[in-house]
Design a protein around this motif. Structure first.
Motif, PDB file in Angstrom:
ATOM      1  N   ASN A 103       0.797  -1.280   0.066  1.00  0.00           N
ATOM      2  CA  ASN A 103       0.084  -0.111   0.103  1.00  0.00           C
ATOM      3  C   ASN A 103       1.013   1.295   0.009  1.00  0.00           C
ATOM      4  O   ASN A 103       0.509   2.463  -0.692  1.00  0.00           O
ATOM      5  N   LYS A 104       1.935   1.264   0.696  1.00  0.00           N
ATOM      6  CA  LYS A 104       2.987   2.506   0.633  1.00  0.00           C
ATOM      7  C   LYS A 104       3.850   2.644  -0.567  1.00  0.00           C
ATOM      8  O   LYS A 104       3.729   3.848  -1.062  1.00  0.00           O
ATOM      9  N   VAL A 105       3.910   1.561  -1.358  1.00  0.00           N
ATOM     10  CA  VAL A 105       4.926   1.602  -2.329  1.00  0.00           C
ATOM     11  C   VAL A 105       4.356   1.829  -3.628  1.00  0.00           C
ATOM     12  O   VAL A 105       4.837   2.063  -4.756  1.00  0.00           O
ATOM     13  N   LEU A 106       3.138   1.311  -3.608  1.00  0.00           N
ATOM     14  CA  LEU A 106       2.348   1.511  -4.981  1.00  0.00           C
ATOM     15  C   LEU A 106       1.723   2.596  -5.258  1.00  0.00           C
ATOM     16  O   LEU A 106       1.421   3.577  -4.366  1.00  0.00           O
ATOM     17  N   ARG A 107       1.421   2.923  -6.466  1.00  0.00           N
ATOM     18  CA  ARG A 107       0.840   4.370  -6.810  1.00  0.00           C
ATOM     19  C   ARG A 107      -0.734   3.858  -6.834  1.00  0.00           C
ATOM     20  O   ARG A 107      -1.108   2.737  -6.460  1.00  0.00           O
ATOM     21  N   PRO A 108      -1.585   4.912  -6.115  1.00  0.00           N
ATOM     22  CA  PRO A 108      -2.895   4.697  -6.108  1.00  0.00           C
ATOM     23  C   PRO A 108      -3.520   3.915  -7.384  1.00  0.00           C
ATOM     24  O   PRO A 108      -3.174   4.343  -8.518  1.00  0.00           O
ATOM     25  N   GLY A 109      -4.315   2.742  -7.389  1.00  0.00           N
ATOM     26  CA  GLY A 109      -4.902   2.154  -8.294  1.00  0.00           C
ATOM     27  C   GLY A 109      -3.793   1.204  -8.922  1.00  0.00           C
ATOM     28  O   GLY A 109      -4.174   0.358  -9.741  1.00  0.00           O
ATOM     29  N   GLY A 110      -2.654   0.923  -8.133  1.00  0.00           N
ATOM     30  CA  GLY A 110      -1.884  -0.097  -8.798  1.00  0.00           C
ATOM     31  C   GLY A 110      -2.255  -1.404  -8.342  1.00  0.00           C
ATOM     32  O   GLY A 110      -2.665  -1.531  -7.073  1.00  0.00           O
ATOM     33  N   HIS A 111      -2.125  -2.288  -9.302  1.00  0.00           N
ATOM     34  CA  HIS A 111      -2.520  -3.752  -9.049  1.00  0.00           C
ATOM     35  C   HIS A 111      -1.423  -4.660  -8.438  1.00  0.00           C
ATOM     36  O   HIS A 111      -0.432  -4.143  -8.613  1.00  0.00           O
ATOM     37  N   ILE A 112      -2.017  -5.628  -7.676  1.00  0.00           N
ATOM     38  CA  ILE A 112      -0.927  -6.665  -7.140  1.00  0.00           C
ATOM     39  C   ILE A 112      -1.598  -8.117  -7.441  1.00  0.00           C
ATOM     40  O   ILE A 112      -2.666  -8.243  -7.532  1.00  0.00           O
ATOM     41  N   PHE A 113      -0.726  -8.596  -8.295  1.00  0.00           N
ATOM     42  CA  PHE A 113      -0.936  -9.959  -8.702  1.00  0.00           C
ATOM     43  C   PHE A 113      -0.071 -11.136  -7.799  1.00  0.00           C
ATOM     44  O   PHE A 113       1.006 -10.752  -7.929  1.00  0.00           O
ATOM     45  N   ILE A 114      -0.799 -11.765  -7.204  1.00  0.00           N
ATOM     46  CA  ILE A 114       0.032 -12.354  -6.294  1.00  0.00           C
ATOM     47  C   ILE A 114      -0.444 -13.980  -6.255  1.00  0.00           C
ATOM     48  O   ILE A 114      -1.563 -14.432  -6.302  1.00  0.00           O
ATOM     49  N   ALA A 115       0.563 -14.805  -6.543  1.00  0.00           N
ATOM     50  CA  ALA A 115       0.319 -16.397  -6.597  1.00  0.00           C
ATOM     51  C   ALA A 115       0.039 -16.939  -5.308  1.00  0.00           C
ATOM     52  O   ALA A 115       0.650 -16.550  -4.271  1.00  0.00           O
ATOM     53  N   SER A 116      -1.007 -17.928  -5.068  1.00  0.00           N
ATOM     54  CA  SER A 116      -1.263 -18.720  -4.007  1.00  0.00           C
ATOM     55  C   SER A 116      -1.512 -19.913  -4.135  1.00  0.00           C
ATOM     56  O   SER A 116      -1.186 -20.624  -5.144  1.00  0.00           O
ATOM     57  N   THR A 117      -2.179 -20.593  -3.056  1.00  0.00           N
ATOM     58  CA  THR A 117      -2.484 -22.067  -3.245  1.00  0.00           C
ATOM     59  C   THR A 117      -3.764 -22.264  -2.690  1.00  0.00           C
ATOM     60  O   THR A 117      -4.343 -21.535  -1.668  1.00  0.00           O
ATOM     61  N   GLN A 118      -4.553 -23.312  -3.067  1.00  0.00           N
ATOM     62  CA  GLN A 118      -5.946 -23.225  -2.681  1.00  0.00           C
ATOM     63  C   GLN A 118      -6.003 -23.373  -1.125  1.00  0.00           C
ATOM     64  O   GLN A 118      -7.032 -22.947  -0.629  1.00  0.00           O
ATOM     65  N   LEU A 119      -5.011 -23.978  -0.485  1.00  0.00           N
ATOM     66  CA  LEU A 119      -4.988 -24.275   0.925  1.00  0.00           C
ATOM     67  C   LEU A 119      -4.906 -23.121   1.822  1.00  0.00           C
ATOM     68  O   LEU A 119      -5.252 -23.217   2.995  1.00  0.00           O
TER      69      LEU A 119
END
Ligand SMILES: C[S@@+](CC[C@H](N)C(=O)[O-])C[C@H]1O[C@@H](n2cnc3c(N)ncnc32)[C@H](O)[C@@H]1O
Length: 329
Positions: A103-119
């Motif tokens: 939240n601090k280092v992104l520009r307003p409206g900047g997206h985060i794509f983050i890989a995860s796992t079902q569990l």
């Protein structure tokens, strides 16, 4: 700019960056980054020093070393079912803290794509929600793994259980899509910060949340194995260039800006951004993986995929080439 690689703990590193306040400033001077595209340690503990050492020695810990298949060595897999309640609390806290830094280092409206796992993705989501990020979607990366789908442990040959699996076979990987909130209308935010939307594949087709054929190719694994300063194992989580280029392309709606990967691993995101003409910053904690990335990125960039054949990307590359020729003249 091209790309910049940093060998550090991303929590300490991002802590030291200035707050994003000025749309006209550089990314490292208060201008912030336009998107984060990352594949973090899903369960946090698997990349803690002690578990990384065990994985490198091939002796387990949280990592399961699958048997060779048809003479082919398979990558170690983290066993997320062994996480304790305490581990899960720590994981949520890790992603809450990471969400605050994002939240601090992104520009307003900047997206985060983050890989995860079902569990574990619900814990990542809880942390991100608490950090004040805005949930936008869950992308489905089709992977068709050999994980899951096993018969009950200790009763494989039991005739009554021949039609039973303990869990589904895993055919997809979730990628959470979040965004840093902004106050204005989207068109105003695009004009001020160049962020808030996603780039379409073409005029006719938007970016979609189904990422088909997302399996990691042999080439990517071979590149990381050859770049490994500790031996000949590939990075256990290397991601395919086609997937990463698709995500990086979607991440910059106006094709302007910097993409950050704070958990860089072998550098697949940085290379993908570079291959389609975008600037990127990668941060990696582990010294060996950092060295691997330095060597692997230029080789990943050379891989050819259908993504960079798209008109939109060809135009970016052509514009960059003509600018650099003008510079040269
Ligand atoms: C899932 S892997 C990323 C793999 C990458 N997508 C690739 O294609 O090679 C996560 C990486 O994050 C690194 N890591 C873990 N904790 C970190 C931290 N606090 N700061 C920076 N890197 C970290 C690990 O060493 C690991 O290489």
């Amino acid at each position: 700019m091209g790309y910049e690689l940093i060998n550090a703990n991303s929590f300490n590193e991002l802590e030291s960056w200035p707050e994003t306040t000025d749309p006209d400033a550089n990314w490292d001077n208060g201008g912030g980054v336009h998107a984060i595209v990352t594949d973090p340690p899903y369960g946090v503990i698997e990349f803690m020093e002690e578990n990384v050492e065990k994985m490198r020695e091939g002796s387990g810990g949280v990592w399961r070393i699958p048997p060779e298949l048809d003479g082919n060595k398979r990558n170690p897999l983290p066993r997320f079912t062994v996480l304790t309640d305490e581990d899960k609390e720590m994981l949520k806290e890790f992603f809450r803290k990471f969400g605050e830094l994002a939240n601090k280092v992104l520009r307003p409206g900047g997206h985060i794509f983050i890989a995860s796992t079902q569990l574990l993705m619900h814990l990542v989501s809880e942390g991100f929600d608490e950090a004040g990020l805005e949930r936008r979607d869950v992308l489905v990366r089709e992977t068709k793994t050999l994980r899951g789908g096993d018969r009950p442990k200790g009763a494989h040959d039991h005739p009554e259980y021949s039609m039973v699996s303990s869990m589904p076979r895993v055919y997809w990987e979730p990628w959470l899509l979040y965004r840093k909130p902004f106050d204005n209308k989207l068109k105003e935010n695009l004009s001020e910060w160049q962020t808030g939307g996603l780039r379409r594949e073409s005029e006719d087709r938007p970016f979609t949340d189904l990422l088909e054929d997302g399996k990691t190719g042999k080439r990517e694994r071979e590149i990381t194995a050859a770049a490994n300063p500790e031996g000949d194992d590939s990075h256990p989580n290397v991601k395919p260039q086609s997937l990463m280029r698709e995500l990086c392309h979607a991440a910059l709606p106006l094709k302007e800006g910097v993409i950050l990967d704070p958990f860089m691993g072998s550098g697949a995101t940085v290379a993908a951004a570079d291959a389609i003409g975008y600037d990127a910053v990668g941060i990696e904690l582990d010294e060996s993986y950092y060295q691997m990335a330095e060597e692997a990125i230029p080789k990943f960039t050379e891989i050819s995929t259908p993504i960079e054949q798209r008109d939109d990307i060809r135009k970016t590359k052509a514009a960059q080439e003509s600018t650099s020729l003008t510079d040269f003249n």
